[in-house]
Motif scaffolding. Structure first.
Motif, short mmCIF file in Angstrom:
data_model
loop_
_atom_site.label_atom_id
_atom_site.label_comp_id
_atom_site.label_asym_id
_atom_site.label_seq_id
_atom_site.Cartn_x
_atom_site.Cartn_y
_atom_site.Cartn_z
N SER A 246 0.84 -1.20 0.00
CA SER A 246 0.00 0.00 0.00
C SER A 246 0.87 1.25 0.00
O SER A 246 1.97 1.25 0.57
CB SER A 246 -0.91 0.03 1.23
N TRP A 247 0.36 2.26 -0.65
CA TRP A 247 0.94 3.59 -0.54
C TRP A 247 0.15 4.38 0.49
O TRP A 247 -1.03 4.08 0.74
CB TRP A 247 0.91 4.29 -1.90
N PRO A 248 0.75 5.41 1.10
CA PRO A 248 0.03 6.21 2.11
C PRO A 248 -1.24 6.82 1.54
O PRO A 248 -1.34 7.09 0.33
CB PRO A 248 1.05 7.30 2.48
N ALA A 249 -2.22 7.03 2.40
CA ALA A 249 -3.49 7.64 1.98
C ALA A 249 -3.23 9.01 1.36
O ALA A 249 -2.29 9.72 1.75
CB ALA A 249 -4.43 7.75 3.17
N ARG A 250 -4.06 9.39 0.41
CA ARG A 250 -3.89 10.65 -0.32
C ARG A 250 -5.19 11.43 -0.35
O ARG A 250 -6.27 10.87 -0.50
CB ARG A 250 -3.43 10.34 -1.76
N ASP A 251 -5.07 12.75 -0.20
CA ASP A 251 -6.23 13.63 -0.34
C ASP A 251 -6.63 13.69 -1.80
O ASP A 251 -5.76 13.73 -2.69
CB ASP A 251 -5.87 15.03 0.18
N VAL B 228 0.58 -5.72 -6.93
CA VAL B 228 -0.68 -5.00 -6.76
C VAL B 228 -0.52 -4.01 -5.62
O VAL B 228 -0.05 -4.37 -4.53
CB VAL B 228 -1.85 -5.97 -6.47
N ILE B 229 -0.90 -2.77 -5.87
CA ILE B 229 -0.72 -1.70 -4.89
C ILE B 229 -2.05 -1.02 -4.64
O ILE B 229 -2.79 -0.72 -5.59
CB ILE B 229 0.30 -0.67 -5.39
N THR B 230 -2.39 -0.78 -3.38
CA THR B 230 -3.63 -0.08 -3.05
C THR B 230 -3.32 1.27 -2.43
O THR B 230 -2.25 1.49 -1.85
CB THR B 230 -4.50 -0.88 -2.06
N GLN B 231 -4.27 2.18 -2.55
CA GLN B 231 -4.16 3.49 -1.91
C GLN B 231 -5.54 3.99 -1.54
O GLN B 231 -6.45 4.03 -2.38
CB GLN B 231 -3.47 4.50 -2.82
N SER C 145 -2.69 2.14 5.68
CA SER C 145 -2.48 1.14 4.62
C SER C 145 -3.65 0.19 4.46
O SER C 145 -3.67 -0.64 3.55
CB SER C 145 -1.22 0.32 4.92
N VAL C 146 -4.67 0.31 5.30
CA VAL C 146 -5.80 -0.63 5.29
C VAL C 146 -6.89 -0.13 4.34
O VAL C 146 -7.28 1.05 4.41
CB VAL C 146 -6.38 -0.80 6.71
N PRO C 147 -7.41 -0.97 3.45
CA PRO C 147 -8.50 -0.55 2.56
C PRO C 147 -9.70 -0.03 3.33
O PRO C 147 -10.03 -0.52 4.41
CB PRO C 147 -8.85 -1.84 1.80
N SER C 148 -10.38 0.99 2.76
CA SER C 148 -11.50 1.62 3.45
C SER C 148 -12.62 0.63 3.75
O SER C 148 -13.28 0.72 4.78
CB SER C 148 -12.04 2.79 2.63
N ALA C 149 -12.85 -0.34 2.83
CA ALA C 149 -13.92 -1.31 3.07
C ALA C 149 -13.63 -2.16 4.30
O ALA C 149 -14.55 -2.55 5.03
CB ALA C 149 -14.10 -2.21 1.84
N THR C 150 -12.35 -2.46 4.54
CA THR C 150 -11.98 -3.24 5.72
C THR C 150 -12.24 -2.42 6.98
O THR C 150 -12.76 -2.93 7.98
CB THR C 150 -10.50 -3.64 5.65
N ILE C 151 -11.89 -1.13 6.95
CA ILE C 151 -12.14 -0.26 8.10
C ILE C 151 -13.63 -0.14 8.37
O ILE C 151 -14.09 -0.21 9.52
CB ILE C 151 -11.52 1.12 7.86
#
Length: 223
Positions: free
Chosen positions: A7-12, A85-88, A118-124
Motif C-alpha cells: 500500500s501507498w500512504p493515503a492521499r487527499d 498489486v498496490i492499493t491506496q 495502509s488498510v483498505p476503506s472497506a476493511t475499516i
C-alpha cells in the motif's frame, strides 16, 4: 509465487503526487518492459514512467473513502515475469464533523488513527460496523464515536490488520473491483489472539471510555 501486495500512504483527492515502486531484480538482471494500470478507482492514474527499476506513477483525484488498486507488471532481460498489486486509500482532509450520534466512517477513523492508513476503506468500514454492536446511544454523545473507533482499532490490531504495510491484510478472502466487495474470513473476524502493544493501547482507550459510560460489573473483558 503469490502476487506481491503493498500500500501507498493515503492521499487527499485534491493532491497531485508521484509514487514510486521499485521492481525487485536479481543481480545482473534489468527491466525489459513494464506496464502500469489502475484496476479499480476513479481514474486517478495520470501518467507513468520508469527509470532503471523504479516505476513512477502520478496520481490525482478520486472520491473520499474509495480505495484505488493499481497493478504494475514487468518482464526482465533474463525472461523473468512478475507483477505487484498496490492499493491506496483516498481520504479527504475535509472530513465532515460528526454530530450527535453520527456513526464515524473510514475518514474519521484514519484522522484519529493514521497508523491504519495502509488498510483498505472497506476493511475499516467492516470493523466500524462490528464495533457499533458494542457502543450504542446509551453512551454519552462525546464518547459515542470515539468508543466505536477505539473498539474497531483494538479488534483490527488483535487480528493483525494495519501497520504491516500489506495492502490486503491477513484474512481478506476476496477483493473485487467496482464497488469494493471485500470479504473477511471467519477466523480473522473472531480472532482472540493478542496483537501486541498496539492492541493493548487501543484496548486501554476503549475500556476507559466504557468504564465512564457503563461502569460496574458490565465491564467483562476490560481488566
Amino acid at each position: 509465487m503469490p502476487v506481491e501486495t503493498k500500500s501507498w500512504p493515503a492521499r487527499d483527492p485534491d493532491a497531485r503526487l508521484d509514487y514510486v515502486y521499485t521492481i525487485p531484480l536479481d543481480e545482473g538482471d534489468s527491466v525489459a518492459s513494464y506496464s502500469a494500470e489502475e484496476l479499480t478507482g476513479g481514474g486517478t492514474l495520470e501518467s507513468d514512467s520508469i527509470e532503471g527499476a523504479s516505476v513512477k506513477l502520478w496520481l490525482k483525484g478520486g472520491e473520499d473513502g474509495q480505495t484505488n488498486v493499481y497493478r504494475i507488471a514487468w518482464t526482465t532481460d533474463a525472461g523473468r515475469e512478475d507483477e505487484a498489486v498496490i492499493t491506496q486509500l483516498v481520504v479527504s482532509n475535509e472530513t465532515a464533523a460528526l454530530e450527535g450520534y453520527d456513526k464515524p466512517g473510514a475518514g474519521h477513523f484514519l484522522q484519529r488513527y493514521p497508523a491504519f492508513a495502509s488498510v483498505p476503506s472497506a476493511t475499516i468500514e467492516y470493523w466500524l460496523a462490528d464495533a457499533s454492536r458494542f457502543v450504542d446511544d446509551s453512551w454519552s454523545q462525546p464518547d459515542y464515536a470515539p468508543g466505536i473507533m477505539a473498539y474497531a482499532a483494538w479488534q483490527m490490531a488483535r487480528a493483525g490488520i494495519g501497520g504491516s504495510g500489506s495492502s490486503l491484510p491477513a484474512g481478506v478472502t476476496r477483493f473485487r473491483s467496482g464497488a469494493m466487495d471485500v470479504a473477511i474470513s471467519d477466523s480473522v473476524a473472531s480472532a482472540s489472539l493478542k496483537g501486541g502493544v498496539a492492541a493493548s493501547l487501543y484496548e486501554e482507550e476503549f475500556c476507559q471510555l466504557r468504564r465512564r459510560n457503563l461502569g460496574g460489573p458490565r465491564l467483562v473483558g476490560c481488566g
